[in-house]
Design a protein around this motif. Structure first.
Motif, mmCIF file in Angstrom:
data_model
loop_
_atom_site.group_PDB
_atom_site.id
_atom_site.type_symbol
_atom_site.label_atom_id
_atom_site.label_comp_id
_atom_site.label_asym_id
_atom_site.label_seq_id
_atom_site.Cartn_x
_atom_site.Cartn_y
_atom_site.Cartn_z
ATOM 1 N N GLN A 7 1.041 -1.240 0.025
ATOM 2 C CA GLN A 7 0.081 0.054 0.043
ATOM 3 C C GLN A 7 0.695 1.195 0.093
ATOM 4 O O GLN A 7 0.579 2.218 -0.710
ATOM 5 N N GLN A 8 1.922 1.288 0.925
ATOM 6 C CA GLN A 8 2.881 2.160 0.893
ATOM 7 C C GLN A 8 3.290 2.636 -0.472
ATOM 8 O O GLN A 8 3.514 3.720 -0.929
ATOM 9 N N PHE A 9 3.903 1.617 -1.107
ATOM 10 C CA PHE A 9 4.626 1.740 -2.237
ATOM 11 C C PHE A 9 3.567 2.261 -3.293
ATOM 12 O O PHE A 9 4.125 3.210 -4.224
ATOM 13 N N VAL A 10 2.469 1.943 -3.492
ATOM 14 C CA VAL A 10 1.516 2.553 -4.576
ATOM 15 C C VAL A 10 1.212 3.762 -4.261
ATOM 16 O O VAL A 10 1.264 4.630 -5.165
ATOM 17 N N GLU A 11 0.832 3.928 -3.127
ATOM 18 C CA GLU A 11 0.472 5.540 -2.738
ATOM 19 C C GLU A 11 1.694 6.576 -2.983
ATOM 20 O O GLU A 11 1.587 7.490 -3.549
ATOM 21 N N TYR A 12 3.012 6.040 -2.776
ATOM 22 C CA TYR A 12 4.082 6.691 -2.834
ATOM 23 C C TYR A 12 4.164 7.243 -4.551
ATOM 24 O O TYR A 12 4.467 8.145 -4.789
ATOM 25 N N VAL A 13 4.064 6.156 -5.316
ATOM 26 C CA VAL A 13 4.295 6.258 -6.564
ATOM 27 C C VAL A 13 3.192 7.086 -7.207
ATOM 28 O O VAL A 13 3.421 8.048 -8.069
ATOM 29 N N VAL A 14 1.978 6.851 -6.846
ATOM 30 C CA VAL A 14 0.794 7.323 -7.534
ATOM 31 C C VAL A 14 0.688 8.801 -6.848
ATOM 32 O O VAL A 14 0.742 9.867 -7.786
#
Length: 156
Positions: A7-14
């Protein structure tokens, strides 16, 4: 911290892609098919997240697949469209063509100049010619134009 690494990964990228990062939400659920990440963004940023022909979304899914390989998990990304529905593509194209026929087009790089009338002209009094403002040409462009002019002068 209740957010997992995916979740943190997707949030950071988006959040680095969109114009309104505060509107980015990632919900995570686990089922028999793997981990489902539901991504919700502001309707204005939806195009940025999806990208041309879905290239950005596909890239994000590829990165998630790599993360899944590392974590022994299968990730699925669902991008939630919570905006108002768009008109069908054919209807939108027809409306656009109707607008272009009724409204005059403003083009910043063209000017209209009245034409001087000669006796040989069969043109009306209000005739105008559209001339392009000439931008400085590169050497390659000017050389190519010169070669084309020379070819036009040949009698074949």
């Amino acid at each position: 911290m209740d957010n997992s690494i995916d979740q943190q990964f997707v949030e950071y990228v988006v959040k680095s892609l969109v114009g309104k990062p505060d509107e980015v939400k990632v919900e995570r659920s686990v089922d028999e098919k793997g981990v489902l990440l539901e991504l919700t963004v502001d309707p204005e940023d939806l195009g940025r997240v999806i990208g041309k022909r879905g290239a950005t979304a596909q890239g994000l899914r590829t990165l998630l697949r790599a993360l899944g390989t590392k974590n022994d998990a299968r990730y699925n990304l669902k991008i939630v469209d919570n905006g108002e529905p768009r008109p069908e593509r054919d209807a939108a194209a027809a409306a656009k063509s109707d607008d272009s026929q009724t409204k005059p087009q403003d083009n910043d790089d063209t000017t209209t100049t009245p034409v001087a009338k000669t006796q040989d002209d069969n043109l009306g009094d209000d005739t105008e010619v559209s001339l392009r403002d000439e931008a400085p040409e590169s050497d390659v462009v000017s050389k190519t134009r010169k070669e084309l002019e020379d070819l036009d002068d040949l009698d074949i």
